[in-house]
Design a protein around this motif. Structure first.
Motif, mmCIF file in Angstrom:
data_model
loop_
_atom_site.group_PDB
_atom_site.id
_atom_site.type_symbol
_atom_site.label_atom_id
_atom_site.label_comp_id
_atom_site.label_asym_id
_atom_site.label_seq_id
_atom_site.Cartn_x
_atom_site.Cartn_y
_atom_site.Cartn_z
ATOM 1 N N PHE A 127 6.065 26.616 6.931
ATOM 2 C CA PHE A 127 4.878 26.220 6.165
ATOM 3 C C PHE A 127 5.277 25.091 5.219
ATOM 4 C CE2 PHE A 127 3.484 30.405 7.540
ATOM 5 C CZ PHE A 127 2.122 30.198 7.778
ATOM 6 N N ASP A 128 5.104 23.855 5.688
ATOM 7 C CA ASP A 128 5.365 22.714 4.827
ATOM 8 C C ASP A 128 4.076 22.085 4.333
ATOM 9 O OD1 ASP A 128 4.520 21.683 7.226
ATOM 10 O OD2 ASP A 128 6.385 20.602 7.656
ATOM 11 N N GLY A 129 2.973 22.756 4.578
ATOM 12 C CA GLY A 129 1.650 22.326 4.131
ATOM 13 C C GLY A 129 0.632 23.318 4.655
ATOM 14 N N ALA A 130 -0.607 23.157 4.213
ATOM 15 C CA ALA A 130 -1.666 24.038 4.693
ATOM 16 C C ALA A 130 -1.848 23.841 6.195
ATOM 17 C CB ALA A 130 -2.970 23.743 3.958
ATOM 18 N N CYS A 131 -2.202 24.932 6.895
ATOM 19 C CA CYS A 131 -2.408 24.842 8.338
ATOM 20 C C CYS A 131 -3.624 23.980 8.658
ATOM 21 C CB CYS A 131 -2.601 26.233 8.931
ATOM 22 S SG CYS A 131 -1.136 27.285 8.790
ATOM 23 N N PHE A 132 -4.666 24.110 7.840
ATOM 24 C CA PHE A 132 -5.884 23.318 8.036
ATOM 25 C C PHE A 132 -6.065 22.390 6.858
ATOM 26 C CE2 PHE A 132 -10.361 22.508 7.161
ATOM 27 C CZ PHE A 132 -10.805 22.019 8.384
ATOM 28 N N GLU A 133 -6.221 21.125 7.117
ATOM 29 C CA GLU A 133 -6.489 20.145 6.081
ATOM 30 C C GLU A 133 -7.666 19.295 6.524
ATOM 31 O OE1 GLU A 133 -2.905 18.033 5.226
ATOM 32 O OE2 GLU A 133 -1.867 19.811 4.462
ATOM 33 N N GLY A 134 -8.861 19.736 6.164
ATOM 34 C CA GLY A 134 -10.086 19.050 6.572
ATOM 35 C C GLY A 134 -10.442 17.903 5.673
ATOM 36 N N PHE A 153 -16.575 29.257 11.146
ATOM 37 C CA PHE A 153 -17.265 28.297 10.302
ATOM 38 C C PHE A 153 -16.414 27.037 10.136
ATOM 39 C CE2 PHE A 153 -19.427 31.931 7.722
ATOM 40 C CZ PHE A 153 -20.313 32.143 8.765
ATOM 41 N N PRO A 154 -17.041 25.891 9.974
ATOM 42 C CA PRO A 154 -16.285 24.676 9.662
ATOM 43 C C PRO A 154 -15.577 24.824 8.313
ATOM 44 C CG PRO A 154 -18.561 24.160 10.278
ATOM 45 C CD PRO A 154 -18.494 25.641 10.076
ATOM 46 N N GLY A 155 -14.450 24.166 8.155
ATOM 47 C CA GLY A 155 -13.766 24.158 6.867
ATOM 48 C C GLY A 155 -12.595 25.105 6.808
ATOM 49 N N ASP A 156 -12.187 25.414 5.576
ATOM 50 C CA ASP A 156 -10.907 26.065 5.345
ATOM 51 C C ASP A 156 -10.868 27.542 5.674
ATOM 52 O OD1 ASP A 156 -8.860 24.202 3.560
ATOM 53 O OD2 ASP A 156 -10.944 23.601 3.451
ATOM 54 N N TYR A 157 -11.993 28.147 5.980
ATOM 55 C CA TYR A 157 -11.975 29.547 6.413
ATOM 56 C C TYR A 157 -11.793 29.598 7.923
ATOM 57 C CZ TYR A 157 -14.024 34.063 7.784
ATOM 58 O OH TYR A 157 -14.274 35.268 8.368
ATOM 59 N N GLY A 158 -12.828 29.230 8.654
ATOM 60 C CA GLY A 158 -12.708 29.228 10.110
ATOM 61 C C GLY A 158 -11.613 28.315 10.601
ATOM 62 N N GLY A 159 -11.450 27.164 9.954
ATOM 63 C CA GLY A 159 -10.461 26.187 10.392
ATOM 64 C C GLY A 159 -9.036 26.652 10.209
ATOM 65 N N ALA A 208 -22.060 27.217 12.712
ATOM 66 C CA ALA A 208 -22.612 27.215 11.358
ATOM 67 C C ALA A 208 -23.002 28.634 10.937
ATOM 68 C CB ALA A 208 -23.829 26.300 11.289
ATOM 69 N N PRO A 209 -23.079 28.894 9.632
ATOM 70 C CA PRO A 209 -23.570 30.200 9.178
ATOM 71 C C PRO A 209 -25.019 30.437 9.607
ATOM 72 C CG PRO A 209 -22.450 29.037 7.398
ATOM 73 C CD PRO A 209 -22.630 28.047 8.510
ATOM 74 N N GLY A 210 -25.356 31.721 9.757
ATOM 75 C CA GLY A 210 -26.722 32.091 10.096
ATOM 76 C C GLY A 210 -26.822 32.693 11.482
ATOM 77 N N GLN A 211 -27.556 33.798 11.601
ATOM 78 C CA GLN A 211 -27.633 34.466 12.897
ATOM 79 C C GLN A 211 -28.332 33.613 13.943
ATOM 80 O OE1 GLN A 211 -29.658 38.154 12.300
ATOM 81 N NE2 GLN A 211 -31.573 37.226 11.637
ATOM 82 N N GLU A 212 -29.216 32.722 13.489
ATOM 83 C CA GLU A 212 -29.958 31.893 14.437
ATOM 84 C C GLU A 212 -29.132 30.719 14.949
ATOM 85 O OE1 GLU A 212 -29.858 30.004 10.656
ATOM 86 O OE2 GLU A 212 -30.457 32.046 11.184
ATOM 87 N N ALA A 213 -27.931 30.502 14.380
ATOM 88 C CA ALA A 213 -27.116 29.329 14.727
ATOM 89 C C ALA A 213 -26.002 29.650 15.710
ATOM 90 C CB ALA A 213 -26.521 28.726 13.456
ATOM 91 N N GLN A 214 -26.013 30.824 16.341
ATOM 92 C CA GLN A 214 -24.867 31.254 17.136
ATOM 93 C C GLN A 214 -25.003 31.047 18.640
ATOM 94 O OE1 GLN A 214 -22.334 31.786 15.214
ATOM 95 N NE2 GLN A 214 -23.848 31.513 13.571
ATOM 96 N N ALA A 215 -26.097 30.458 19.078
ATOM 97 C CA ALA A 215 -26.318 30.309 20.523
ATOM 98 C C ALA A 215 -25.213 29.497 21.189
ATOM 99 C CB ALA A 215 -27.680 29.672 20.786
ATOM 100 N N GLY A 216 -24.784 28.419 20.540
ATOM 101 C CA GLY A 216 -23.739 27.577 21.126
ATOM 102 C C GLY A 216 -22.424 28.305 21.262
ATOM 103 N N ALA A 217 -22.051 29.066 20.233
ATOM 104 C CA ALA A 217 -20.800 29.819 20.291
ATOM 105 C C ALA A 217 -20.864 30.890 21.368
ATOM 106 C CB ALA A 217 -20.511 30.454 18.929
#
Length: 421
Positions: free
Chosen positions: A414-421, A188-194, A217-226
Motif C-alpha cells: 500500500f503505497d497509496g490509496a487503491c482508488f484515486e478518482g 457506486f462511483p467514487g471512493d466506496y464502490g471504486g 448510481a444510488p436508487g432502486q430504479e437505477a439498477q437495470a444496467g447492473a
C-alpha cells in the motif's frame, strides 16, 4: 487557606488545568462548564460533532443506528467518570449530510467552531469534501466509511480493514472455496464502490481471473444496467459496493432472471430489514457479507458492552456495531491527549492521535489494528470477516470466516490509496 488550596487543586486537575483556575485546554469545543444533562456535574464538557446520513440518503438505515450507538458509547464513558475531568457530548452538534458532499461541507462549517473533533463523518465522498477544511482546522475525525485513502490522512481515525482489503479478501476466499474464473465488481462511483472494486481487480489479476467493473448510481430504479450486465456476463463472483436497497434489487432481480453466481457485499451493503423484502430467498441462497468485525450478536466484551448500553432495540443492526467500534480510537486519543504532555489544543490532539500504537477495542478488533505510528503499508489492518445470511441471527448474518487476511492483501504494498478518482 485550606479551602483555597483545595479549590486550586481541584481546578488544576482538569485536563492539566492551571493553578489560577483557568483551564489549560484552549481548543474549540472544550468548556469548563458541565455538559447539557451532564452525567458528572463537576466535570467540564468536550463537544464532538456528528455529520451523518440521517434521513433520505442511501445509508440512512445505517447512519441512524451508527449515531445512536455512538451516543450510547460516550454515555458509558461519562458514566465511568468521563475523561480527564470532562464529560463527552455527542448529541448537541449533530447534522444530516443527506449523503451529499456539498451539504456535508456546509454543515461542517456550521459546527466547526463549536466542537473539538468529529465523532462521526459519514461517507467517503462526503468526508473527502471536507478533508481540506479538516487539515486547515487541525480537526480530527472518526470516519463512518472504510476507503483505503484514510490510511494516508493523518486527521482520520479509521478502524478495521478498508474496502480495498475487503475486495481482495473476498476474491481470495472464493478462490479457496470454489473453482472460479471471473469476477465482477458492481458499485457506486467514487471512493466506496471504486475502492472495493480496485481491491477485487488486484486480487483477480493475482489469481489469473477475468475482471469486469460496473458502476451503478444510488436508487432502486437505477439498477437495470447492473442487473443486465450480471445476467448477461454470468460472473462467478459479484462484489457489491452499494447501499442495502440496491443490494436487494440487484440480487433479487438477477436471481429472478436465472443468475446463480455468488454475491459478496462490502460491509455497508447489508441491512437485516432486507430479510423482509421479496429478495430474501435470493439473499439467503446467493449473498454473503464482508465485514470489519463480528456482527451484532458476536461474543466479545465490546459487543456485550454495546448491547448492554443500547438496551433493547427494535431491530439489531450492524450500524450499531460499527458506531460503537468506531468510537474506541477517539476515546484512546482523548485519553492520551488529556493525560499526556501535549499542547491542549487541536494540534496537540492530532499529535496524540499520531502517537497511538495500540487501541483497546475490548475484543472487537485486535489491539494492533489501532496502530497509528508507522507507514501506512505497515499499519493498514488487512483482516476482514465473512458472514452468511442467517434469519435467526440478531442482525441477520452469522460469521463463516473469522478475521483472515488472504494472500493478495497480505502481500500487497500500500503505497497509496487503491482508488484515486
Amino acid at each position: 487557606m485550606l479551602l483555597v488550596a483545595l479549590a486550586l487543586l481541584a481546578t488544576g486537575c482538569r485536563g492539566g488545568g492551571e493553578a489560577d483556575g483557568e483551564s489549560a485546554v484552549s481548543a474549540p469545543g472544550v468548556s469548563d462548564e458541565a455538559c447539557p444533562d451532564a452525567v458528572n456535574a463537576d466535570n467540564g464538557c468536550i463537544y464532538l460533532g456528528t455529520i451523518s446520513d440521517l434521513t433520505q440518503g442511501p445509508f440512512a438505515p445505517l447512519g441512524v443506528p451508527i449515531t445512536e450507538a455512538q451516543a450510547a458509547f460516550w454515555n458509558r464513558v461519562n458514566e465511568d467518570g468521563g475523561i480527564g475531568g470532562y464529560d463527552i457530548d455527542v448529541t448537541t452538534y449533530v447534522k444530516d449530510n443527506l449523503y451529499n458532499p456539498q451539504t456535508h461541507q456546509q454543515v461542517y462549517g456550521e459546527i466547526e467552531g463549536d466542537v473539538l473533533a468529529l465523532a462521526q463523518t459519514l461517507g467517503s465522498p462526503t468526508t473527502l469534501a471536507i478533508i481540506p477544511d479538516m487539515d486547515r482546522d487541525e480537526m480530527v475525525g472518526a470516519p463512518a466509511s472504510w476507503t483505503s485513502l484514510w490510511a494516508f490522512e493523518d486527521a482520520i481515525l479509521e478502524s478495521g480493514a478498508n474496502y480495498c482489503v475487503e475486495g481482495m479478501n473476498a476474491v481470495d476466499y472464493m478462490v479457496g472455496e470454489k473453482d472460479i474464473s471471473s469476477v465482477m465488481a458492481v458499485g457506486f462511483p467514487g471512493d466506496y464502490g471504486g475502492d472495493g472494486a480496485a481491491g477485487a481487480e488486484i486480487a483477480a489479476e493475482a489469481n489469473g481471473l477475468e475482471f469486469t467493473g460496473v458502476e451503478t448510481a444510488p436508487g432502486q430504479e437505477a439498477q437495470a444496467g447492473a442487473i443486465s450486465a450480471i445476467v448477461k456476463q454470468k460472473p462467478d463472483l459479484v462484489l457489491l459496493g452499494t447501499g442495502p436497497t440496491e443490494t436487494a434489487v440487484i440480487v433479487g432481480q438477477a436471481a429472478a432472471q436465472g443468475f446463480q453466481g455468488q454475491f459478496i457485499g462490502l460491509g455497508p451493503t447489508w441491512n437485516p430489514a432486507l430479510l423482509e423484502t421479496p429478495a430474501a430467498p435470493a439473499l439467503e441462497a446467493l449473498y454473503m457479507q464482508s465485514g470489519y468485525w463480528g456482527p451484532f450478536g458476536t461474543e466479545t466484551p465490546g459487543h456485550q458492552a454495546m448491547r448492554d448500553a443500547l438496551g433493547e432495540v427494535a431491530q439489531p443492526n450492524d450500524g450499531y456495531t460499527a458506531g460503537w467500534a468506531w468510537s474506541y480510537p477517539l476515546k484512546a486519543a482523548l485519553e492520551e491527549w488529556l493525560e499526556g504532555d501535549y499542547d491542549k489544543d487541536r494540534a496537540g490532539l492530532l499529535e496524540a492521535v499520531q502517537s497511538l500504537e495500540t487501541i483497546d477495542y475490548e475484543g472487537m478488533l485486535p489491539e494492533e489494528a489501532g496502530n497509528r505510528t508507522g507507514d501506512p503499508d505497515e499499519t493498514i489492518f488487512r483482516e476482514s470477516v465473512l458472514s452468511k445470511v442467517d434469519p435467526e441471527a440478531p442482525s441477520g448474518v452469522t460469521i463463516v470466516s473469522d478475521f483472515t487476511a488472504g494472500p493478495t492483501a497480505s502481500e500487497h504494498t500500500f503505497d497509496g490509496a487503491c482508488f484515486e478518482g
